[in-house]
Write an enzyme that holds these catalytic residues in place. Structure first.
Site, PDB file in Angstrom:
ATOM      1  N   GLY A  24       4.244  71.778  35.636  1.00  0.00           N
ATOM      2  CA  GLY A  24       4.563  72.434  34.387  1.00  0.00           C
ATOM      3  C   GLY A  24       5.282  73.755  34.633  1.00  0.00           C
ATOM      4  O   GLY A  24       5.314  74.277  35.746  1.00  0.00           O
ATOM      5  N   CYS A  25       5.870  74.304  33.570  1.00  0.00           N
ATOM      6  CA  CYS A  25       6.668  75.533  33.710  1.00  0.00           C
ATOM      7  C   CYS A  25       5.791  76.742  34.052  1.00  0.00           C
ATOM      8  O   CYS A  25       6.089  77.488  34.988  1.00  0.00           O
ATOM      9  CB  CYS A  25       7.486  75.774  32.450  1.00  0.00           C
ATOM     10  SG  CYS A  25       6.538  75.712  30.912  1.00  0.00           S
ATOM     11  N   TYR A  26       4.706  76.941  33.318  1.00  0.00           N
ATOM     12  CA  TYR A  26       3.793  78.042  33.643  1.00  0.00           C
ATOM     13  C   TYR A  26       3.178  77.872  35.038  1.00  0.00           C
ATOM     14  O   TYR A  26       3.109  78.838  35.808  1.00  0.00           O
ATOM     15  CB  TYR A  26       2.665  78.126  32.615  1.00  0.00           C
ATOM     16  CG  TYR A  26       3.020  78.707  31.267  1.00  0.00           C
ATOM     17  CD1 TYR A  26       3.514  80.001  31.137  1.00  0.00           C
ATOM     18  CD2 TYR A  26       2.809  77.978  30.093  1.00  0.00           C
ATOM     19  CE1 TYR A  26       3.797  80.550  29.890  1.00  0.00           C
ATOM     20  CE2 TYR A  26       3.091  78.506  28.847  1.00  0.00           C
ATOM     21  CZ  TYR A  26       3.587  79.796  28.740  1.00  0.00           C
ATOM     22  OH  TYR A  26       3.859  80.332  27.504  1.00  0.00           O
TER      23      TYR A  26
END
Length: 334
Positions: free
Chosen positions: A153-155
């Site tokens: 995921g991005c985070y």
């Protein structure tokens, strides 16, 4: 030449994937697909994303038969909802495709995690066990052998790239959990219109406090608990994450700098700041994760920045593909 297929090509991440693959010298972009129920089916890609007019004018085909879609395809990118990836990835895999899944469906090898955080029962335990987590800078050797790569995921990408070198070298006092406060642009919510991602509605607000699904993803792959609080800002793209940690006694700034240098001196998509901190302006539209830090006594603040749609999604997926097939790591990305 690899024949490539993107499923979920109408969304923001799918569009970035399409642009990268279109200009990749070792890839032929065979087709762009969307759900058979999608309102975008049958439309031209450049109609939805006019910046690609005359460059990428492929139709968005409805995915009605996964087995048929898999024929003569080498690599598949799934920019789809978690439940959709869960269901269709095994069909592509059984057909011999290499699958890069940008959803969360195969990121954590614990079926109970999916019922708790994603709201569905994971029924593909065998493929889940075989999936490789695609944090490119840290998993290259495993990625080279994988058939299913679960793109982080991005985070989690910016958080792990920022903290992992310190944890690997045992510099942090983990009795004091690292505190991650991260702000993302509204493109992270997706392209579908809603009040939650309307610029007229979004101000700057936390969400998913103590229950965001990226917290266990970060903690699992870092091997330590963290406190993670995401925020939504009224800008279109990018993530800025500020991480507050406690150092073990007598750890110096020079040690920290050396650890980062050792981890990333040969990693072209991680840029280290010797002075100051990264900003969104430095990374938006680019495939980098930028990292800076400051020390005061035993207190350490690390700031990481990335484009959530690129290093946090599409660019990392293509980076993983380059690693998997032995291409230059930055091919088509820079």
């Amino acid at each position: 030449m690899l024949n490539a297929l993107i499923v979920g090509a109408s969304g923001y991440t799918g569009a970035e994937l399409a642009a990268y693959l279109q200009r990749h010298p070792h890839v032929y972009l065979s087709s762009l697909m969307v759900s058979s129920q999608s309102l975008d089916r049958g439309k031209c890609f450049s109609e939805l994303h006019p910046q690609y007019k005359g460059i990428l004018d492929l139709p968005l085909q409805p995915l009605t038969d996964v087995s048929e879609a898999a024929k003569e395809i080498d690599v598949v990118f799934l920019a789809t909802a978690h439940e959709v990836s869960h269901d269709i990835a095994p069909v592509f895999l059984d057909a011999g495709c290499i699958v890069f899944d940008l959803s969360g469906a195969y990121r954590i090898q614990n079926t109970q995690f999916y019922e708790k955080y994603y709201g569905f029962k994971h029924k593909n335990a065998e493929w889940l066990a075989r999936a490789v987590y695609g944090l490119a800078e840290w998993q290259a050797e495993k990625i080279k052998q994988a058939q299913l790569i679960a793109v982080p995921g991005c985070y989690p990408t910016v958080s792990q790239l920022s903290l992992k070198p310190l944890l690997e070298q045992n510099l942090l006092d983990t009795e004091h959990w690292p505190v991650i406060n991260a702000v993302s642009g509204v493109s992270g919510v997706g392209r579908k219109a809603a009040t939650t991602n309307s610029f007229c509605e979004v101000s700057l607000q936390p969400y998913g406090v103590f229950n965001h699904r990226h917290q266990p993803e970060i903690a699992t792959h870092l091997g330590t608990e963290v406190i993670f609080t995401p925020h939504l800002g009224n800008f279109s793209r990018g993530i800025l994450a500020t991480m507050t940690c406690k150092l073990k006694a007598d750890v110096t700034e020079a040690q920290i700098r050396e650890v980062y240098q050792q981890a990333y001196h040969d990693k072209p998509l991680v840029r280290l700041y010797r002075h100051g901190f990264p900003s969104l302006k430095a990374v938006v539209g680019l495939p980098f994760c930028d990292i800076g830090f400051a020390v005061q006594g035993q207190h350490l603040i690390v700031v990481g920045a990335e484009d959530n749609l690129l290093k946090g999604a599409a660019a990392q997926a293509v980076q993983c593909m380059n690693i998997r097939f032995g291409y230059e790591e930055t091919q088509a990305l820079l």
